[in-house]
Design a protein around this motif. Structure first.
Motif, PDB file in Angstrom:
ATOM      1  N   ALA A 250       0.833  -1.209   0.000  1.00 37.50           N
ATOM      2  CA  ALA A 250       0.000   0.000   0.000  1.00 37.50           C
ATOM      3  C   ALA A 250       0.864   1.254   0.000  1.00 37.50           C
ATOM      4  CB  ALA A 250      -0.924  -0.010   1.218  1.00 37.50           C
ATOM      5  N   LEU A 251       1.950   1.220   0.766  1.00 42.57           N
ATOM      6  CA  LEU A 251       2.830   2.381   0.814  1.00 42.57           C
ATOM      7  C   LEU A 251       3.535   2.586  -0.523  1.00 42.57           C
ATOM      8  CD1 LEU A 251       4.068   4.714   2.364  1.00 42.57           C
ATOM      9  CD2 LEU A 251       5.787   3.123   3.276  1.00 42.57           C
ATOM     10  N   ILE A 252       3.974   1.509  -1.131  1.00 43.53           N
ATOM     11  CA  ILE A 252       4.618   1.612  -2.450  1.00 43.53           C
ATOM     12  C   ILE A 252       3.661   2.252  -3.454  1.00 43.53           C
ATOM     13  CG2 ILE A 252       5.417   0.240  -4.415  1.00 43.53           C
ATOM     14  CD1 ILE A 252       6.709  -1.652  -2.297  1.00 43.53           C
ATOM     15  N   SER A 253       2.387   1.880  -3.407  1.00 34.94           N
ATOM     16  CA  SER A 253       1.396   2.474  -4.315  1.00 34.94           C
ATOM     17  C   SER A 253       1.307   3.978  -4.113  1.00 34.94           C
ATOM     18  CB  SER A 253       0.022   1.838  -4.097  1.00 34.94           C
ATOM     19  OG  SER A 253       0.029   0.474  -4.474  1.00 34.94           O
TER      20      SER A 253
ATOM     21  N   ARG B 120      -4.807   6.603   4.476  1.00 34.46           N
ATOM     22  CA  ARG B 120      -5.025   5.188   4.159  1.00 34.46           C
ATOM     23  C   ARG B 120      -6.092   4.647   5.097  1.00 34.46           C
ATOM     24  NH1 ARG B 120      -4.207   0.182   2.571  1.00 34.46           N
ATOM     25  NH2 ARG B 120      -3.532  -1.493   3.960  1.00 34.46           N
ATOM     26  N   SER B 121      -7.000   3.851   4.559  1.00 29.81           N
ATOM     27  CA  SER B 121      -7.996   3.169   5.366  1.00 29.81           C
ATOM     28  C   SER B 121      -7.427   1.809   5.752  1.00 29.81           C
ATOM     29  CB  SER B 121      -9.300   2.996   4.562  1.00 29.81           C
ATOM     30  OG  SER B 121     -10.276   2.338   5.336  1.00 29.81           O
ATOM     31  N   TYR B 122      -6.903   1.725   6.971  1.00 29.31           N
ATOM     32  CA  TYR B 122      -6.220   0.517   7.426  1.00 29.31           C
ATOM     33  C   TYR B 122      -7.212  -0.549   7.882  1.00 29.31           C
ATOM     34  CZ  TYR B 122      -1.908   3.292   7.720  1.00 29.31           C
ATOM     35  OH  TYR B 122      -0.831   4.079   7.431  1.00 29.31           O
ATOM     36  N   PRO B 123      -6.917  -1.808   7.644  1.00 33.27           N
ATOM     37  CA  PRO B 123      -7.698  -2.876   8.281  1.00 33.27           C
ATOM     38  C   PRO B 123      -7.543  -2.767   9.798  1.00 33.27           C
ATOM     39  CG  PRO B 123      -6.257  -3.745   6.546  1.00 33.27           C
ATOM     40  CD  PRO B 123      -5.833  -2.336   6.787  1.00 33.27           C
ATOM     41  N   ASP B 124      -8.582  -3.075  10.528  1.00 36.38           N
ATOM     42  CA  ASP B 124      -8.554  -2.917  11.989  1.00 36.38           C
ATOM     43  C   ASP B 124      -7.509  -3.804  12.659  1.00 36.38           C
ATOM     44  OD1 ASP B 124     -10.602  -1.084  11.855  1.00 36.38           O
ATOM     45  OD2 ASP B 124     -12.185  -2.525  12.338  1.00 36.38           O
ATOM     46  N   GLU B 125      -7.482  -5.079  12.283  1.00 40.88           N
ATOM     47  CA  GLU B 125      -6.688  -6.061  13.031  1.00 40.88           C
ATOM     48  C   GLU B 125      -5.192  -5.746  13.062  1.00 40.88           C
ATOM     49  OE1 GLU B 125      -6.066 -10.899  13.135  1.00 40.88           O
ATOM     50  OE2 GLU B 125      -7.962 -10.073  12.403  1.00 40.88           O
ATOM     51  N   PRO B 126      -4.556  -5.402  11.947  1.00 39.51           N
ATOM     52  CA  PRO B 126      -3.126  -5.091  12.017  1.00 39.51           C
ATOM     53  C   PRO B 126      -2.819  -3.867  12.883  1.00 39.51           C
ATOM     54  CG  PRO B 126      -3.768  -5.570   9.756  1.00 39.51           C
ATOM     55  CD  PRO B 126      -5.025  -5.446  10.544  1.00 39.51           C
ATOM     56  N   VAL B 127      -3.673  -2.844  12.816  1.00 42.34           N
ATOM     57  CA  VAL B 127      -3.433  -1.640  13.624  1.00 42.34           C
ATOM     58  C   VAL B 127      -3.540  -1.977  15.108  1.00 42.34           C
ATOM     59  CG1 VAL B 127      -4.195   0.710  14.143  1.00 42.34           C
ATOM     60  CG2 VAL B 127      -4.236  -0.114  11.784  1.00 42.34           C
TER      61      VAL B 127
END
Length: 217
Positions: free
Chosen positions: A19-22, A131-138
């Motif tokens: 996502a960061l590379i994008s 960025r809209s992050y997935p909950d679980e990794p955060v």
């Protein structure tokens, strides 16, 4: 929400790198020179650091730390010098090459998730990117930071005496006056990044902000 198992950490790390590379692929040359949230680093420096940490093995980390006289800041600076190419395009190409790496210094794999998310925000926030992050990794990164002392790059002491409540998940930690904010805002705050008063509510919010930045009122 429980932390993801160890095996789930690396796919989340790789997803964040992708996502960061994008986002980085769309930057102008001028944006690469903008200051990041990390004091003294620009956007290019942070990407070089991420390349360096993606390549770092346990043994390599120890060797580099010894060479730096056990000075973490000096070791990080050496890594940036080593991996910062003459142009952002070349540094980004190397980041693409190592995005799937599963190497880590002598620390839990969760540290790679913390790095991917926090440093991702170190880059995005100054540039006005979101960025809209997935909950679980955060939440997994936040849990790790809250059990790790600041001397090891965590945020345990910053959260002591407060009950942190995520407004976007069931996450809750600690005891004391409640501080409510998104899991990402809590993660960035306990990781030592500048906190925005508007990100937090609850009876403990003002004191929490002041602890993070004694000049805040």
């Amino acid at each position: 929400m429980p932390s993801p198992p160890r095996a789930a950490i690396w796919p989340a790390v790789h997803s964040e790198r992708d996502a960061l590379i994008s986002d980085l692929e769309r930057l102008t040359p001028e944006q690469w020179s903008e200051p990041a949230l990390c004091p003294g680093w620009d956007i290019h420096d942070v990407v070089a650091h991420l390349v360096d940490t993606a390549k770092t093995t346990r043994l390599g980390f120890l060797r580099r730390l010894i060479a730096a006289g056990f000075d973490f800041d000096k070791a990080n600076a050496a890594g940036i010098t080593r991996e910062r190419a003459a142009t952002p395009e070349v540094t980004l190409a190397e980041f693409r090459r190592v995005r799937g790496a599963i190497k880590t210094p002598p620390a839990a794999p969760a540290t790679r998730l913390v790095e991917a998310i926090v440093h991702g925000e170190d880059i995005r926030r100054p540039l006005g990117l979101t960025r809209s992050y997935p909950d679980e990794p955060v939440v997994a990164a936040l849990r790790y930071q809250l059990k790790t002392g600041t001397s090891m790059g965590g945020g345990k002491e910053r959260a002591a005496g407060f009950q942190l409540q995520a407004s976007d998940s069931e996450f809750q930690h600690g005891a004391g006056p409640a501080v409510r904010g998104s899991a990402l805002a809590l993660l960035m705050a306990v990781s030592g990044r500048p906190a925005d008063k508007a990100d937090f509510t609850g009876p403990g919010a003002a004191a929490f902000i002041q602890r993070l930045d004694p000049t805040s009122h």
